[in-house]
Design an enzyme around this catalytic site. Sequence first.
Site, PDB file in Angstrom:
ATOM      1  N   HIS A  60      46.345  46.070  36.486  1.00  0.00           N
ATOM      2  CA  HIS A  60      45.964  47.505  36.846  1.00  0.00           C
ATOM      3  C   HIS A  60      46.155  47.647  38.577  1.00  0.00           C
ATOM      4  CE1 HIS A  60      42.033  45.631  39.373  1.00  0.00           C
ATOM      5  NE2 HIS A  60      42.273  44.781  38.347  1.00  0.00           N
ATOM      6  N   GLU A  93      40.574  49.934  35.988  1.00  0.00           N
ATOM      7  CA  GLU A  93      39.752  48.613  35.610  1.00  0.00           C
ATOM      8  C   GLU A  93      38.369  48.222  36.189  1.00  0.00           C
ATOM      9  OE1 GLU A  93      39.157  44.279  35.336  1.00  0.00           O
ATOM     10  OE2 GLU A  93      39.396  45.494  37.034  1.00  0.00           O
ATOM     11  N   GLU A  94      38.424  48.588  37.493  1.00  0.00           N
ATOM     12  CA  GLU A  94      37.450  48.060  38.225  1.00  0.00           C
ATOM     13  C   GLU A  94      35.908  48.785  37.870  1.00  0.00           C
ATOM     14  OE1 GLU A  94      37.361  45.481  39.579  1.00  0.00           O
ATOM     15  OE2 GLU A  94      39.337  45.227  40.594  1.00  0.00           O
ATOM     16  N   HIS A 111      37.133  41.431  45.307  1.00  0.00           N
ATOM     17  CA  HIS A 111      36.226  42.499  45.596  1.00  0.00           C
ATOM     18  C   HIS A 111      35.552  42.440  47.212  1.00  0.00           C
ATOM     19  CE1 HIS A 111      35.451  42.926  41.174  1.00  0.00           C
ATOM     20  NE2 HIS A 111      36.756  43.151  41.311  1.00  0.00           N
TER      21      HIS A 111
HETATM   22 ZN   LIG Z   1      41.203  42.822  38.565  1.00  0.00          ZN
END
Ligand SMILES: [Zn+2]
Length: 473
Positions: free
Chosen positions: A292, A338-339, A435
């Site tokens: 992604h 995606e996140e 993240h």
């Molecule tokens: Zn990822």
Amino acid sequence: MHSIFLFILIFTICFDVLNAKVISNHNVSDTCNLDNKLIEEIASYKNVTEFIMNEIISKGLGQEMYKEYTDFIDKFGARVSGSENLEKSIDYMINLTISHGLTDVTTEEVDVPHYVRGHESLQMISPRKKNMALIGLGASVATPPEGITADVIVIKSFQDLDQTQEAKIKGKIVLFDAHYVTYGKTVIYRTQGASRAAKKGAVASLVRSVTPFSIYSTHTGAQFYDDNVTKIPTAAITLEDADLMRRMQERGEKITVTLKMSSTFDMKKSRNTIIDIKGKENPNKVVIVSGHIDSWDVGQGAMDDGGGMIISWFAPVFLNIYNLKPRRTLRAILWTAEEPGLIGAAAYLRRHLSQLSDINFVMESDEGTFKPRGLDVAGSKTTRCIIAEILKLFTPVDEMTNSGGPGSDITMIINKGVPGASLLNKNERYFWYHHSEGDTLNVQNKNEVINCAAFWTAVSYVIADISKDLPRS
Ligand SMILES: [Zn+2]
């Protein structure tokens, strides 16, 4: 957020990459009954896989790819869903692909969420004053401008929450202090904590960052509000501050904090990017390699998932340079969004539902591009036997695991019966940076990324080229 995303999240993003069961090729092969002709055919790829690996690792092509990667990461940094920066980074990758001579580049539009965090602060006012680091979780609602001042109750687990009287939770800020076991087992406190706490009357929720290691780092991520439950502000704090507040509670001290969070949320247009090397014999049949392109809004999104995106992008770029056309189409997909909950992949699946039988195999790299180890494979026994045979070409990068749910974006496609795999790599430190502001190029190792790219290109080429389709589950 819809429960479908919650379902997807629990069974996919939460997939425990570190606990997958390793099955050696040897053991798989012992129970395989592959046709000798197929075994010989697979073995005959040794020259071409060595050629590909050598060109990428030793002849400088991998160095060029790594330069493109670092240029991209430095130019755009974090690429959050719905942002103009993400769209510019998508345009950049399209132009870069075309500049490398590929012409089969298309995009498919996707409606994506656009969450923008504003001011966020957390101040402890009792038992002593302390400013605490925090990071809002994806799509958290804001606090009132003056913030929420309330007592904190530290909760160890959902079981602990269930056993705590509602009167003790009502009006409080719940801190979920669940220590990291595995990502899959721990991330539920981030994804579901707010609604679970709100059901018992909490006014906000905090979560111990989902990581086994911290240098006072905060880790964001998606969270999903249940329908029919009050949406309360929710954020992650450091392991250090979670431990501090737990100790204070154990001493019987009253913990009071002021939480301030602001944010905006709307929907925007984004795009999945599709790059094809059309198959020379069966162009309608497709082998997908993917990663992604979006990231969270902190760090640089270099590891998650700049690395996976770039090695997947590189596979068709490399094959095009050497005019290596596999039998089937090799398709690189740079997923968007995606996140916030696999939004781009879900849109791709909806759009291509009638062509699922044409997807021969689907691959994803979204768990790090550290030293490559092999593949985590989902599929029928015969498919796994064929992949195990192919992996023999790459010894010592020949481990095969069966976690039951490889990848994140591709899981929805795999759940429809399409065989697939994610990149296994030595990613024990992946969640240290995940993240967080720590997800930068500094955690990447050039040679390891290049080795991943070499393996990823060569193995996807063989899968796209062998005469036998990979059988469905
Ligand atoms: Zn990822």
